[in-house]
Design a protein around this motif. Structure first.
Motif, mmCIF file in Angstrom:
data_model
loop_
_atom_site.group_PDB
_atom_site.id
_atom_site.type_symbol
_atom_site.label_atom_id
_atom_site.label_comp_id
_atom_site.label_asym_id
_atom_site.label_seq_id
_atom_site.Cartn_x
_atom_site.Cartn_y
_atom_site.Cartn_z
ATOM 1 N N CYS A 95 0.834 -1.201 0.000
ATOM 2 C CA CYS A 95 0.000 0.000 0.000
ATOM 3 C C CYS A 95 0.870 1.254 0.000
ATOM 4 N N HIS A 97 0.239 3.966 1.339
ATOM 5 C CA HIS A 97 0.112 4.777 2.552
ATOM 6 C C HIS A 97 1.276 4.439 3.497
ATOM 7 N N LEU A 98 1.124 3.378 4.272
ATOM 8 C CA LEU A 98 2.185 3.043 5.230
ATOM 9 C C LEU A 98 2.728 1.634 5.028
ATOM 10 N N GLY A 99 2.485 1.070 3.857
ATOM 11 C CA GLY A 99 3.170 -0.175 3.514
ATOM 12 C C GLY A 99 2.486 -1.473 3.895
ATOM 13 N N CYS A 100 1.194 -1.436 4.253
ATOM 14 C CA CYS A 100 0.493 -2.704 4.519
ATOM 15 C C CYS A 100 0.241 -3.434 3.197
ATOM 16 N N CYS A 113 -7.185 -1.785 1.478
ATOM 17 C CA CYS A 113 -6.095 -2.008 2.441
ATOM 18 C C CYS A 113 -6.700 -2.214 3.827
ATOM 19 N N CYS A 115 -5.382 -1.899 6.738
ATOM 20 C CA CYS A 115 -4.834 -1.079 7.828
ATOM 21 C C CYS A 115 -5.619 0.206 8.065
ATOM 22 N N HIS A 116 -5.812 1.015 7.035
ATOM 23 C CA HIS A 116 -6.511 2.290 7.231
ATOM 24 C C HIS A 116 -7.576 2.514 6.170
ATOM 25 N N GLY A 117 -7.880 1.444 5.432
ATOM 26 C CA GLY A 117 -9.036 1.499 4.534
ATOM 27 C C GLY A 117 -8.844 2.161 3.181
ATOM 28 N N SER A 118 -7.606 2.405 2.752
ATOM 29 C CA SER A 118 -7.447 2.990 1.405
ATOM 30 C C SER A 118 -8.008 2.029 0.361
ATOM 31 N N PRO A 130 -6.443 7.319 3.144
ATOM 32 C CA PRO A 130 -5.271 8.160 3.419
ATOM 33 C C PRO A 130 -4.082 7.953 2.472
HETATM 34 S S1 FES Z 1 -1.229 1.290 5.055
HETATM 35 FE FE1 FES Z 1 -2.807 1.045 3.609
HETATM 36 S S2 FES Z 1 -4.239 2.533 4.165
HETATM 37 FE FE2 FES Z 1 -2.655 2.805 5.570
#
Ligand code: FES
Length: 185
Positions: A95, A97-100, A113, A115-118, A130
């Motif tokens: 991802c 965003h933060l790599g999930c 994703c 983790c934070h729903g992207s 995000p």
């Molecule tokens: S790591 Fe994917 S939305 Fe934050």
């Protein structure tokens, strides 16, 4: 005329000079061998075929998934392969965003994703959440019979690579060449 023999001191000076010359030549030889060896190592591919960072063969064009088929997961290559009527896209599984690790959700018809729903479309385009940009892509290449590259993803735009007309052409994903996704507007 009688030949004069150089004094012993001069003889040993000559020998020292020769020795120095040999030593210098030997060091030069060692240096050249080292430089050649390093150059050879750098000229070798850093990653093997089928190893992340290297190329992953998708086989013949005739074996590619049909247009709009569910994304094909390639765990070793860390990418999802999707095919639209525009062509092929290989999406890096991390991802932006933060790599999930995001995943394809068949019911929703998009990547989400955990983790934070992207959320991202089938071709990796950003939808919401995000993440700062669309999903990153890898360069896809079409190879001819001798392994020569006939076509590849535009590394500037990352636009889908049209599916080759030649059903026997080999298609591969180069996981060593990542193209950053477009920043969201
Ligand atoms: S790591 Fe994917 S939305 Fe934050």
């Amino acid at each position: 005329m009688t030949e004069t023999t150089p004094p012993a001191e001069e003889q040993s000076a000559l020998t020292r000079r020769e020795l120095l010359n040999y030593a210098w030549l030997a060091s030069l030889g060692v240096l050249l061998v080292n430089v050649g060896g390093i150059g050879f190592l750098f000229s070798m591919p850093r990653f093997k075929q089928g190893e992340f960072g290297g190329a992953f063969s998708l086989g013949r064009a005739s074996n590619l998934p049909p247009v709009d088929a569910p994304p094909a997961n390639n765990p070793k290559g860390k990418f999802w392969l999707t095919r639209t009527d525009q062509g092929l896209v290989a999406l890096y599984k991390v991802c932006t965003h933060l790599g999930c690790l995001y995943a394809w959700r068949d019911q929703e018809g998009k990547f989400i994703c955990p983790c934070h729903g992207s959320q991202f479309e089938y071709d990796g385009t950003y939808i919401r959440g995000p993440a700062p940009r669309s999903l990153d892509r890898f360069v896809i290449q079409v190879l001819g019979p001798d392994g020569q590259v006939l076509a590849e993803t535009d590394p500037e735009t990352g636009a889908p690579l049209p599916t080759p007309d030649d059903a026997d052409a080999i298609v591969q994903v180069d996981t060593g060449r990542k193209i950053l996704g477009k920043r969201r507007g």
